[in-house]
Write a protein that holds these residues in place. Structure first.
Motif, mmCIF file in Angstrom:
data_model
loop_
_atom_site.group_PDB
_atom_site.id
_atom_site.type_symbol
_atom_site.label_atom_id
_atom_site.label_comp_id
_atom_site.label_asym_id
_atom_site.label_seq_id
_atom_site.Cartn_x
_atom_site.Cartn_y
_atom_site.Cartn_z
ATOM 1 N N UNK A 205 0.253 -2.393 -6.678
ATOM 2 C CA UNK A 205 0.123 -3.404 -6.542
ATOM 3 C C UNK A 205 0.792 -4.429 -6.123
ATOM 4 N N UNK A 206 1.696 -4.348 -4.778
ATOM 5 C CA UNK A 206 2.241 -5.682 -4.443
ATOM 6 C C UNK A 206 2.497 -5.415 -3.109
ATOM 7 N N UNK A 207 1.761 -6.375 -2.318
ATOM 8 C CA UNK A 207 1.958 -6.028 -0.402
ATOM 9 C C UNK A 207 3.539 -6.392 0.235
ATOM 10 N N UNK A 208 4.188 -7.218 -0.447
ATOM 11 C CA UNK A 208 5.325 -7.259 -0.619
ATOM 12 C C UNK A 208 5.766 -6.061 -0.566
ATOM 13 N N UNK B 35 -6.639 6.086 -14.879
ATOM 14 C CA UNK B 35 -6.107 6.906 -13.907
ATOM 15 C C UNK B 35 -6.331 6.662 -13.228
ATOM 16 N N UNK B 36 -5.518 6.922 -11.810
ATOM 17 C CA UNK B 36 -5.101 7.441 -10.716
ATOM 18 C C UNK B 36 -5.247 8.321 -9.668
ATOM 19 N N UNK B 37 -4.287 9.051 -10.291
ATOM 20 C CA UNK B 37 -4.267 10.843 -8.948
ATOM 21 C C UNK B 37 -4.718 11.662 -10.350
ATOM 22 N N UNK B 38 -6.074 12.585 -9.998
ATOM 23 C CA UNK B 38 -6.374 13.221 -11.117
ATOM 24 C C UNK B 38 -4.520 14.628 -10.847
ATOM 25 N N UNK C 118 6.361 6.975 -0.566
ATOM 26 C CA UNK C 118 5.748 6.360 -1.743
ATOM 27 C C UNK C 118 4.174 5.540 -1.028
ATOM 28 N N UNK C 119 3.538 5.938 -1.810
ATOM 29 C CA UNK C 119 2.134 5.965 -1.252
ATOM 30 C C UNK C 119 1.845 4.285 -2.689
ATOM 31 N N UNK C 120 0.664 3.665 -1.511
ATOM 32 C CA UNK C 120 0.193 2.576 -2.110
ATOM 33 C C UNK C 120 -0.949 2.742 -3.064
ATOM 34 N N UNK C 121 -0.275 2.352 -4.578
ATOM 35 C CA UNK C 121 -0.580 2.889 -5.989
ATOM 36 C C UNK C 121 -2.365 2.617 -5.943
ATOM 37 N N UNK C 122 -2.944 1.797 -4.759
ATOM 38 C CA UNK C 122 -4.305 1.508 -5.010
ATOM 39 C C UNK C 122 -4.962 3.130 -4.482
ATOM 40 N N UNK C 123 -4.757 4.156 -3.491
ATOM 41 C CA UNK C 123 -4.418 4.523 -2.005
ATOM 42 C C UNK C 123 -4.727 6.291 -3.667
ATOM 43 N N UNK D 56 2.498 2.280 1.976
ATOM 44 C CA UNK D 56 2.182 1.014 1.207
ATOM 45 C C UNK D 56 1.160 0.441 1.959
ATOM 46 N N UNK D 57 0.789 0.549 2.874
ATOM 47 C CA UNK D 57 -0.388 -0.489 3.662
ATOM 48 C C UNK D 57 -1.104 -1.408 3.098
#
Lengths: 195, 449
Positions: free
Chosen positions: B169-172, A169-172, B124-129, B85-86
């Motif tokens: 998850x990919x910097x590129x 789960x990333x965004x909830x 497009x937001x970075x996945x980890x955020x 995608x910072x």
């Protein structure tokens, strides 16, 4: 562990409808699969391929490019410790060593009880708050070794489950568009995709 | 030079309890720029942004208004893609803008879309955020429900959609053509320019504008106050305010919004209200002025202003606004090797000089750090660098489609030029000098992957 559930298939349909071309929904749907099962199963990938008109190989081709998608189970809590330059300068590598010692596994491995997977990761954009780590993509800024120990105790005791959802789960909270508000003009005039 | 009292532009709501909500945003003037712009023409909004001389805040520093002007006339549909995608090491500001003032970004997206006549925008937001995704989802839901996004925006008759999208998850993917590939559901590998300039052949091969989060966050202020007011801040060449993430060995690491061109690196690092100087009793060894891709700067560069042209001329770049400060305790070889590891890890594999070259560079540096370095390794490093970026010059030439490969050259060229004796000491000292990893006592664990 399988195909998308009926509820998630409905969600998938809503997501697909937002893109002028359906393949754009591939990464979002892989996230739905990972949220459902904690990792991305072959069955889910095949199902997503059916929904988007893609072969399993095309789905896997995209899936395997992106680090967040796990194609085998990981721990309940994925601990990503940043060791990139800003964190390295302020003890990120020592923090990773501490995390490894505390949990008894090297980066890349999962504890035997399935609770924790540790990763040595690249910059997670908290550089002024070094050293930092994420647990299931929730940030912990300027974390000390003692702070990490307390966090592990909390997680083992289930005291952080409101704050940190299970891996996958990333965004909830998802974007939802009220009926009648969608403009739906993004694909107008767009030629059909060839091939 | 000093810290100026210029008005803050994009951080004004950062300390408000409810700055991220629609109520808090509108109470502090939010969406007024949109409502007024909708009574004018797209060309009028475009005109203000051009007059502002707003340089892109993602890394390349290309003027946003000029970029918008590259769209071929009368080709539709057009799209706006927001690059959130910072990922450049040292960079931390777009995440803050998305988490703390998501409506400001959405209003910027709407204004930009109106100006360029985009029919749909994708953030497009970075996945980890995860938190940024939640804040943006909540804000978009509020904006849709309030009639500010979607059909008949604010009763103007103009309609367009904004879709929240996030990566994995990919910097590129921070590279604009790779971002478009990723948004099309493919592996995030850059496209060759030409022909795939996004403004001409972008998303779905349609005209597409890709703008950075901070760039767009400035647009509401520019529309409200006028492009001339923005251009009056900073200098003629580098206008406006800009966010800088100051990290590393300073007393007060933080994200600071300062006036461009009139603030120097010394101000940023030493001013009491900003970095507060080096850590107690320590002196400056080097600093990275614009993210991990940038060549390093030293003491003699401290009085340079935060201006694109000046920093370019001095042999580096302001890049993504990431200033990483290293004091005299820093091991230059370890710092260099860590940055190179990043680029080796993040190479997408499309171009051979980058895929193979960055991996070689990483392996050679690890060998040196382990105490197994050879005297020939230092020339070998430079030879591999030369194959990725012929001449090892600045600005870099490249044998690759995108600048990722040449980015790995910057830290090596910098560290070897300035701190060569440290590399030599590792080679001379062999395993006695090597950085030793601490063994982990594996209590209970299973091998992953």
């Amino acid at each position: 562990m399988a195909r998308l559930s009926p509820e998630n298939e409905v969600l998938a349909g809503q997501i697909i409808a937002r893109y002028p071309r359906s393949r754009s929904a591939l990464i979002p749907l892989l996230h739905v699969a990972q949220q459902q099962d904690g990792w991305v199963t072959d069955e889910a990938m095949a199902h997503i391929g059916e929904l988007l008109g893609l072969t399993p190989a095309e789905v896997l081709g995209t899936c395997s490019f992106y680090e967040m998608f796990r194609r085998e189970p990981v721990g309940t809590y994925l601990v990503n410790v940043c060791t990139n330059i800003s964190c390295q300068l302020l003890g990120g590598e020592e923090l990773l060593e501490h995390v490894e010692q505390r949990l008894g596994v090297k980066a890349g491995a999962t504890t035997a009880d399935g609770m924790f997977t540790v990763e040595d990761v690249e910059c997670i954009a908290a550089c002024t708050e070094a050293p930092c780590l994420q647990v299931n993509y929730r940030y912990f800024h300027r974390i000390t070794h003692q702070g990490f120990d307390a966090l592990v105790d909390d997680l083992r005791a289930g005291r952080r489950s409101d704050e940190i959802p299970p891996h996958g789960t990333t965004t909830r909270l998802r974007q939802t568009i009220p009926a009648g508000r969608w403009a739906g003009v993004g694909a107008v005039g767009l030629a059909p995709e060839v091939g | 030079m000093a810290v100026t009292d210029a008005p803050k532009i994009v951080t004004t709501r950062f300390d408000l309890e409810d700055g991220h909500t629609l109520a808090g945003y509108e109470r502090t003037g939010g969406y007024a720029a949109l409502r007024s712009a909708l009574r004018t023409s797209p060309a009028a909004v475009m005109g203000e942004v051009k007059a502002a001389n707003l340089q892109g805040r993602g890394g390349a520093g290309f003027p946003a208004g000029t970029k918008w002007g590259f769209l071929p006339p009368d080709v539709h549909p057009r799209y706006l893609v927001v690059n959130g995608d910072e990922s450049e090491p040292g960079t931390y500001k777009d995440r803050l803008l998305m988490e703390r003032d998501p409506h400001q970004l959405i209003e910027g997206v709407l204004l930009a879309s109106y100006a360029v006549e985009a029919k749909q925008a994708f953030i497009y937001v970075r996945g980890e955020m995860a938190f940024a995704q939640e804040r943006l989802a909540a804000a978009l839901n509020e904006a849709y429900a309030a009639g500010l996004v979607g059909r008949d925006i604010a009763g103007s008759g103009w309609s367009m959609d904004v879709v929240l999208h996030w990566g994995a998850g990919a910097y590129i993917v921070g590279e604009e053509t790779a971002l478009i590939e990723s948004l099309e559901g493919r592996r995030g590998m850059p496209r060759l320019k030409p022909p795939f300039f996004p403004a001409v052949k972008g998303l779905y091969l349609q005209p597409t504008i890709v703008n950075n989060v901070e760039t767009l966050a400035n647009i509401p202020w520019i529309v409200t106050n006028g492009g001339a007011a923005f251009a009056a801040l900073g200098t003629e060449e580098s206008a406006g305010m800009r966010l800088f993430a100051l990290s590393g060995h300073v007393r007060n690491p933080g994200v600071y919004e300062v006036e461009m061109g009139k603030t120097t690196f010394r101000d940023l690092i030493e001013a009491p209200v900003l970095g507060g100087g080096m850590r107690q009793g320590r002196t400056l060894k080097a600093f990275i002025p614009g993210g991990a891709s940038a060549p390093w700067f030293y003491e003699e560069h401290l009085d340079l202003p935060l201006s694109k042209a000046t920093v370019d001329k001095a042999g580096s770049m302001l890049g993504s606004g990431a200033v990483v400060v290293m004091d005299d305790t820093t091991d230059a070889v370890k710092a260099c090797a860590r940055v190179v590891r990043f680029f080796a890890h993040e190479s997408c594999g499309k171009c051979t000089p980058c895929r193979e070259g960055t991996t070689w560079l990483h392996q050679i540096l690890q060998r040196i750090l382990a105490g197994d370095g050879r005297w020939s390794d230092l020339e070998l490093l430079l030879d591999v660098c030369d194959n990725i970026s012929p001449g090892i010059a600045w600005p870099p030439r490249q044998t690759t489609i995108c600048p990722l490969g040449p980015s790995a050259v910057s830290p090596i060229a910098s560290a070897l030029e300035r701190f060569r004796p440290e590399f030599e000491a590792y080679i001379q000292g062999g395993r006695h000098a090597a950085a030793r990893p601490v063994p982990v006592e594996v209590l209970a664990g299973v091998a992953g992957r």
